[in-house]
Design a protein around this motif. Structure first.
Motif, PDB file in Angstrom:
ATOM      1  N   MET A   1       0.821  -1.196   0.000  1.00  0.00           N
ATOM      2  CA  MET A   1       0.000   0.000   0.000  1.00  0.00           C
ATOM      3  C   MET A   1       0.864   1.258   0.000  1.00  0.00           C
ATOM      4  N   ASP A   2       2.029   1.147   0.622  1.00  0.00           N
ATOM      5  CA  ASP A   2       2.949   2.270   0.685  1.00  0.00           C
ATOM      6  C   ASP A   2       3.378   2.711  -0.715  1.00  0.00           C
ATOM      7  N   LEU A   3       3.604   1.750  -1.611  1.00  0.00           N
ATOM      8  CA  LEU A   3       4.001   2.073  -2.980  1.00  0.00           C
ATOM      9  C   LEU A   3       2.907   2.838  -3.713  1.00  0.00           C
ATOM     10  N   VAL A   4       1.673   2.460  -3.494  1.00  0.00           N
ATOM     11  CA  VAL A   4       0.547   3.123  -4.158  1.00  0.00           C
ATOM     12  C   VAL A   4       0.444   4.585  -3.695  1.00  0.00           C
ATOM     13  N   VAL A   5       0.590   4.820  -2.409  1.00  0.00           N
ATOM     14  CA  VAL A   5       0.526   6.187  -1.880  1.00  0.00           C
ATOM     15  C   VAL A   5       1.678   7.024  -2.427  1.00  0.00           C
ATOM     16  N   ARG A   6       2.881   6.471  -2.428  1.00  0.00           N
ATOM     17  CA  ARG A   6       4.029   7.212  -2.959  1.00  0.00           C
ATOM     18  C   ARG A   6       3.854   7.491  -4.443  1.00  0.00           C
ATOM     19  N   ALA A   7       3.319   6.533  -5.190  1.00  0.00           N
ATOM     20  CA  ALA A   7       3.075   6.734  -6.624  1.00  0.00           C
ATOM     21  C   ALA A   7       2.048   7.839  -6.840  1.00  0.00           C
ATOM     22  N   ALA A   8       1.005   7.870  -6.020  1.00  0.00           N
ATOM     23  CA  ALA A   8      -0.022   8.913  -6.150  1.00  0.00           C
ATOM     24  C   ALA A   8       0.557  10.292  -5.828  1.00  0.00           C
ATOM     25  N   VAL A   9       1.387  10.377  -4.806  1.00  0.00           N
ATOM     26  CA  VAL A   9       2.021  11.652  -4.449  1.00  0.00           C
ATOM     27  C   VAL A   9       2.971  12.086  -5.566  1.00  0.00           C
ATOM     28  N   ALA A  10       3.741  11.169  -6.120  1.00  0.00           N
ATOM     29  CA  ALA A  10       4.657  11.490  -7.215  1.00  0.00           C
ATOM     30  C   ALA A  10       3.885  11.942  -8.448  1.00  0.00           C
ATOM     31  N   PHE A  11       2.766  11.296  -8.730  1.00  0.00           N
ATOM     32  CA  PHE A  11       1.920  11.684  -9.860  1.00  0.00           C
ATOM     33  C   PHE A  11       1.437  13.121  -9.677  1.00  0.00           C
ATOM     34  N   ALA A  12       0.947  13.435  -8.491  1.00  0.00           N
ATOM     35  CA  ALA A  12       0.457  14.786  -8.212  1.00  0.00           C
ATOM     36  C   ALA A  12       1.590  15.809  -8.357  1.00  0.00           C
ATOM     37  N   PHE A  13       2.777  15.457  -7.877  1.00  0.00           N
ATOM     38  CA  PHE A  13       3.926  16.354  -7.984  1.00  0.00           C
ATOM     39  C   PHE A  13       4.294  16.615  -9.442  1.00  0.00           C
ATOM     40  N   VAL A  14       4.391  15.569 -10.233  1.00  0.00           N
ATOM     41  CA  VAL A  14       4.766  15.722 -11.636  1.00  0.00           C
ATOM     42  C   VAL A  14       3.677  16.476 -12.404  1.00  0.00           C
ATOM     43  N   TYR A  15       2.420  16.214 -12.088  1.00  0.00           N
ATOM     44  CA  TYR A  15       1.312  16.915 -12.739  1.00  0.00           C
ATOM     45  C   TYR A  15       1.382  18.413 -12.427  1.00  0.00           C
ATOM     46  N   LEU A  16       1.587  18.738 -11.158  1.00  0.00           N
ATOM     47  CA  LEU A  16       1.707  20.132 -10.746  1.00  0.00           C
ATOM     48  C   LEU A  16       2.931  20.781 -11.386  1.00  0.00           C
ATOM     49  N   LEU A  17       4.024  20.061 -11.425  1.00  0.00           N
ATOM     50  CA  LEU A  17       5.255  20.573 -12.019  1.00  0.00           C
ATOM     51  C   LEU A  17       5.057  20.914 -13.494  1.00  0.00           C
ATOM     52  N   THR A  18       4.381  20.072 -14.230  1.00  0.00           N
ATOM     53  CA  THR A  18       4.156  20.356 -15.645  1.00  0.00           C
ATOM     54  C   THR A  18       3.221  21.545 -15.835  1.00  0.00           C
ATOM     55  N   ARG A  19       2.292  21.749 -14.920  1.00  0.00           N
ATOM     56  CA  ARG A  19       1.398  22.917 -15.009  1.00  0.00           C
ATOM     57  C   ARG A  19       2.174  24.199 -14.699  1.00  0.00           C
ATOM     58  N   VAL A  20       3.105  24.134 -13.749  1.00  0.00           N
ATOM     59  CA  VAL A  20       3.891  25.308 -13.376  1.00  0.00           C
ATOM     60  C   VAL A  20       4.897  25.660 -14.474  1.00  0.00           C
ATOM     61  N   ILE A  21       5.515  24.651 -15.062  1.00  0.00           N
ATOM     62  CA  ILE A  21       6.516  24.886 -16.104  1.00  0.00           C
ATOM     63  C   ILE A  21       5.898  25.645 -17.271  1.00  0.00           C
ATOM     64  N   GLY A  22       4.697  25.308 -17.624  1.00  0.00           N
ATOM     65  CA  GLY A  22       4.026  26.023 -18.706  1.00  0.00           C
ATOM     66  C   GLY A  22       3.994  25.225 -19.981  1.00  0.00           C
ATOM     67  N   ARG A  23       2.909  25.406 -20.706  1.00  0.00           N
ATOM     68  CA  ARG A  23       2.691  24.607 -21.915  1.00  0.00           C
ATOM     69  C   ARG A  23       3.639  24.970 -23.027  1.00  0.00           C
ATOM     70  N   ARG A  24       4.070  26.217 -23.118  1.00  0.00           N
ATOM     71  CA  ARG A  24       4.954  26.620 -24.213  1.00  0.00           C
ATOM     72  C   ARG A  24       6.295  25.907 -24.095  1.00  0.00           C
ATOM     73  N   GLU A  25       6.839  25.829 -22.891  1.00  0.00           N
ATOM     74  CA  GLU A  25       8.132  25.180 -22.707  1.00  0.00           C
ATOM     75  C   GLU A  25       8.058  23.690 -23.020  1.00  0.00           C
ATOM     76  N   LEU A  26       6.970  23.057 -22.638  1.00  0.00           N
ATOM     77  CA  LEU A  26       6.856  21.616 -22.866  1.00  0.00           C
ATOM     78  C   LEU A  26       6.631  21.273 -24.329  1.00  0.00           C
ATOM     79  N   SER A  27       6.073  22.201 -25.110  1.00  0.00           N
ATOM     80  CA  SER A  27       5.817  21.901 -26.516  1.00  0.00           C
ATOM     81  C   SER A  27       7.058  22.085 -27.372  1.00  0.00           C
ATOM     82  N   SER A  28       8.048  22.787 -26.872  1.00  0.00           N
ATOM     83  CA  SER A  28       9.259  23.039 -27.668  1.00  0.00           C
ATOM     84  C   SER A  28      10.489  22.676 -26.840  1.00  0.00           C
ATOM     85  N   MET A  29      10.662  21.395 -26.588  1.00  0.00           N
ATOM     86  CA  MET A  29      11.753  20.957 -25.731  1.00  0.00           C
ATOM     87  C   MET A  29      13.085  20.983 -26.478  1.00  0.00           C
TER      88      MET A  29
END
Length: 146
Positions: free
Chosen positions: A1-29
């Motif tokens: 169960m610990d792995l599932v919680v850590r995976a969910a927290v990591a997912f939320a972090f990466v999702y938030l990180l991509t929103r903060v970085i901005g769509r323009r930067e991600l489209s032209s890497m």
């Protein structure tokens, strides 16, 4: 169960990180951006799995990330009022041939980048554009003047 919680927290972090970085930067890497993305993936993986290298752990983490990805997509589709928070909204960056400086600044787009995107769409000058919209996928759509 610990792995599932850590995976969910990591997912939320990466999702938030991509929103903060901005769509323009991600489209032209650039190559550096790609390397940073791989590094972030490796760091997140280490935080999620720690020392668990079992097949069960990999299946749990992969399944959790996959399920959360589908869940976010489903919620975005079924709950329209959440869509702007989850996917972002298109932003008008040119109106009647005039760049909207505030929107360009907010999305970290220079006039040179805007002009280059227009040229890639066979538009010689920003003045020839009726509307330009930064779409949620990071691309700029141009509607030329009639």
């Amino acid at each position: 169960m610990d792995l599932v919680v850590r995976a969910a927290v990591a997912f939320a972090f990466v999702y938030l990180l991509t929103r903060v970085i901005g769509r323009r930067e991600l489209s032209s890497m650039q190559p550096f951006d790609l390397i940073m993305l791989v590094m972030i993936g490796d760091l997140v993986q280490q935080g999620v799995t720690q020392n668990d290298f079992s097949v069960t752990g990999a299946l749990l983490v992969g399944g959790t990330i996959g399920l959360l990805t589908v869940l976010v997509s489903f919620v975005s589709f079924r709950v329209p009022w959440l869509r702007p928070a989850l996917d972002g909204e298109p932003v008008v960056v040119v109106e009647d041939g005039k760049p909207i400086e505030r929107n360009l600044r907010r999305n970290r787009i220079t006039l040179e980048e805007l002009a280059a995107a227009a040229r890639q769409n066979a538009i010689a000058s920003i003045e020839d554009v009726q509307w330009a919209v930064l779409e949620t996928n990071g691309r700029i759509s141009f509607i030329p003047r009639s």
